[in-house]
Design a protein around this motif. Structure first.
Motif, PDB file in Angstrom:
ATOM      1  N   LYS A  89      83.201   2.101  40.255  1.00  0.00           N
ATOM      2  CA  LYS A  89      83.956   0.905  40.650  1.00  0.00           C
ATOM      3  C   LYS A  89      83.079   0.062  41.557  1.00  0.00           C
ATOM      4  N   LEU A  90      83.081  -1.225  41.319  1.00  0.00           N
ATOM      5  CA  LEU A  90      82.326  -2.164  42.146  1.00  0.00           C
ATOM      6  C   LEU A  90      83.264  -3.264  42.591  1.00  0.00           C
ATOM      7  N   GLY A  91      83.577  -3.263  43.881  1.00  0.00           N
ATOM      8  CA  GLY A  91      84.488  -4.264  44.426  1.00  0.00           C
ATOM      9  C   GLY A  91      83.753  -5.360  45.159  1.00  0.00           C
ATOM     10  N   ASN A  92      84.473  -6.097  45.980  1.00  0.00           N
ATOM     11  CA  ASN A  92      83.876  -7.184  46.752  1.00  0.00           C
ATOM     12  C   ASN A  92      82.982  -6.648  47.868  1.00  0.00           C
ATOM     13  N   SER A  93      83.496  -5.681  48.631  1.00  0.00           N
ATOM     14  CA  SER A  93      82.719  -5.125  49.745  1.00  0.00           C
ATOM     15  C   SER A  93      82.476  -3.628  49.615  1.00  0.00           C
ATOM     16  N   SER A  94      82.986  -3.029  48.541  1.00  0.00           N
ATOM     17  CA  SER A  94      82.859  -1.573  48.404  1.00  0.00           C
ATOM     18  C   SER A  94      82.364  -1.185  47.017  1.00  0.00           C
ATOM     19  N   VAL A  95      81.839   0.031  46.958  1.00  0.00           N
ATOM     20  CA  VAL A  95      81.364   0.590  45.696  1.00  0.00           C
ATOM     21  C   VAL A  95      81.691   2.073  45.682  1.00  0.00           C
ATOM     22  N   GLN A  96      82.145   2.559  44.517  1.00  0.00           N
ATOM     23  CA  GLN A  96      82.362   3.997  44.345  1.00  0.00           C
ATOM     24  C   GLN A  96      81.249   4.539  43.462  1.00  0.00           C
ATOM     25  N   TYR A  97      80.453   5.427  44.040  1.00  0.00           N
ATOM     26  CA  TYR A  97      79.388   6.099  43.308  1.00  0.00           C
ATOM     27  C   TYR A  97      79.954   7.366  42.700  1.00  0.00           C
ATOM     28  N   GLU A  98      79.467   7.700  41.522  1.00  0.00           N
ATOM     29  CA  GLU A  98      79.767   8.976  40.891  1.00  0.00           C
ATOM     30  C   GLU A  98      78.434   9.676  40.711  1.00  0.00           C
ATOM     31  N   LEU A  99      78.359  10.912  41.185  1.00  0.00           N
ATOM     32  CA  LEU A  99      77.094  11.637  41.223  1.00  0.00           C
ATOM     33  C   LEU A  99      77.238  13.010  40.607  1.00  0.00           C
ATOM     34  N   ALA A 100      76.120  13.551  40.137  1.00  0.00           N
ATOM     35  CA  ALA A 100      76.122  14.906  39.597  1.00  0.00           C
ATOM     36  C   ALA A 100      74.785  15.561  39.913  1.00  0.00           C
ATOM     37  N   VAL A 101      74.822  16.864  40.134  1.00  0.00           N
ATOM     38  CA  VAL A 101      73.627  17.652  40.426  1.00  0.00           C
ATOM     39  C   VAL A 101      73.231  18.411  39.168  1.00  0.00           C
ATOM     40  N   PHE A 102      72.014  18.172  38.714  1.00  0.00           N
ATOM     41  CA  PHE A 102      71.480  18.841  37.531  1.00  0.00           C
ATOM     42  C   PHE A 102      70.253  19.643  37.911  1.00  0.00           C
ATOM     43  N   LYS A 103      70.170  20.873  37.413  1.00  0.00           N
ATOM     44  CA  LYS A 103      68.909  21.596  37.516  1.00  0.00           C
ATOM     45  C   LYS A 103      67.911  20.857  36.629  1.00  0.00           C
ATOM     46  N   GLU A 104      66.667  20.809  37.079  1.00  0.00           N
ATOM     47  CA  GLU A 104      65.636  20.103  36.333  1.00  0.00           C
ATOM     48  C   GLU A 104      65.627  20.561  34.866  1.00  0.00           C
ATOM     49  N   GLY A 105      65.760  19.592  33.958  1.00  0.00           N
ATOM     50  CA  GLY A 105      65.710  19.878  32.532  1.00  0.00           C
ATOM     51  C   GLY A 105      67.005  20.332  31.897  1.00  0.00           C
ATOM     52  N   GLU A 106      68.081  20.516  32.663  1.00  0.00           N
ATOM     53  CA  GLU A 106      69.354  20.957  32.097  1.00  0.00           C
ATOM     54  C   GLU A 106      70.296  19.773  31.874  1.00  0.00           C
ATOM     55  N   ASP A 107      71.142  19.891  30.864  1.00  0.00           N
ATOM     56  CA  ASP A 107      72.043  18.798  30.488  1.00  0.00           C
ATOM     57  C   ASP A 107      73.405  18.847  31.151  1.00  0.00           C
ATOM     58  N   GLU A 108      73.855  20.024  31.586  1.00  0.00           N
ATOM     59  CA  GLU A 108      75.167  20.144  32.217  1.00  0.00           C
ATOM     60  C   GLU A 108      75.022  20.224  33.728  1.00  0.00           C
ATOM     61  N   ALA A 109      75.894  19.528  34.421  1.00  0.00           N
ATOM     62  CA  ALA A 109      75.835  19.458  35.880  1.00  0.00           C
ATOM     63  C   ALA A 109      76.295  20.757  36.537  1.00  0.00           C
ATOM     64  N   CYS A 110      75.682  21.061  37.668  1.00  0.00           N
ATOM     65  CA  CYS A 110      76.093  22.194  38.510  1.00  0.00           C
ATOM     66  C   CYS A 110      77.200  21.777  39.474  1.00  0.00           C
ATOM     67  N   ALA A 111      77.258  20.485  39.764  1.00  0.00           N
ATOM     68  CA  ALA A 111      78.271  19.943  40.673  1.00  0.00           C
ATOM     69  C   ALA A 111      78.430  18.462  40.353  1.00  0.00           C
ATOM     70  N   ALA A 112      79.587  17.920  40.689  1.00  0.00           N
ATOM     71  CA  ALA A 112      79.832  16.490  40.507  1.00  0.00           C
ATOM     72  C   ALA A 112      80.661  15.998  41.682  1.00  0.00           C
ATOM     73  N   GLY A 113      80.343  14.794  42.132  1.00  0.00           N
ATOM     74  CA  GLY A 113      81.066  14.261  43.271  1.00  0.00           C
ATOM     75  C   GLY A 113      81.147  12.752  43.220  1.00  0.00           C
ATOM     76  N   ARG A 114      81.720  12.229  44.260  1.00  0.00           N
ATOM     77  CA  ARG A 114      81.826  10.778  44.395  1.00  0.00           C
ATOM     78  C   ARG A 114      81.825  10.444  45.873  1.00  0.00           C
ATOM     79  N   PHE A 115      81.374   9.250  46.177  1.00  0.00           N
ATOM     80  CA  PHE A 115      81.625   8.721  47.502  1.00  0.00           C
ATOM     81  C   PHE A 115      81.694   7.217  47.456  1.00  0.00           C
ATOM     82  N   VAL A 116      82.345   6.674  48.457  1.00  0.00           N
ATOM     83  CA  VAL A 116      82.583   5.243  48.543  1.00  0.00           C
ATOM     84  C   VAL A 116      81.845   4.690  49.751  1.00  0.00           C
ATOM     85  N   HIS A 117      81.079   3.639  49.503  1.00  0.00           N
ATOM     86  CA  HIS A 117      80.438   2.859  50.569  1.00  0.00           C
ATOM     87  C   HIS A 117      81.239   1.580  50.763  1.00  0.00           C
ATOM     88  N   VAL A 118      81.477   1.202  52.000  1.00  0.00           N
ATOM     89  CA  VAL A 118      81.937  -0.140  52.337  1.00  0.00           C
ATOM     90  C   VAL A 118      80.773  -0.796  53.062  1.00  0.00           C
TER      91      VAL A 118
END
Length: 147
Positions: free
Chosen positions: A89-118
């Motif tokens: 999501k990209l708003g006027n003053s904020s953005v929601q990032y979606e992130l995932a942790v991948f072992k090098e060379g692997e296709d499936e994530a070990c973890a997934a998260g999000r955070f919001v910046h204002v």
């Protein structure tokens, strides 16, 4: 209930990170709180390198106002990982990032998260519109909304 799959192909940008000895906890894997540091480092590296964010003297600061992480598989030092990054999501003053942790060379994530910046004015700490150079960089990461 099974967790949704988070695949490498779902992310727009990748930030390589090398785990460190002190990232491991007494159970022999990277401690859960360290994932938030990985996320913060990946996002801010992108904002600095692609968006031109001046973290030392710029008028704009990004404050984290919300965050979460789900864990699917453990990682441990000395594994090399990559943090997948996209914008949900990209708003006027904020953005929601979606992130995932991948072992090098692997296709499936070990973890997934999000955070919001204002984004705020450094001197007043009041929200402001995301500057155009940052907005352009964030737009490159924007995913299509689900229909």
């Amino acid at each position: 209930m099974s967790q949704p799959q988070h695949l490498r192909s779902d992310y727009r940008h990748f930030q390589p990170i090398t785990t460190r000895w002190h990232d491991n906890d007494v159970y022999g894997h990277v401690n859960n709180v360290t994932y938030y540091s990985f996320f913060d480092s990946a996002v801010n590296t992108y904002l600095i390198e692609v968006g031109g964010l001046d973290i030392h003297n710029g008028a704009v600061v990004g404050f984290v106002v919300s965050s979460s992480c789900d864990y699917f598989a453990s990682i441990a030092f000395p594994e090399r990982i990559e943090i997948g990054l996209r914008v949900g999501k990209l708003g006027n003053s904020s953005v929601q990032y979606e992130l995932a942790v991948f072992k090098e060379g692997e296709d499936e994530a070990c973890a997934a998260g999000r955070f919001v910046h204002v984004f705020v004015d450094r001197s007043s700490n009041r929200p402001l519109s995301i500057p155009e150079t940052l907005r352009a960089a964030l737009t490159l990461l924007l995913i299509e909304p689900a229909i």
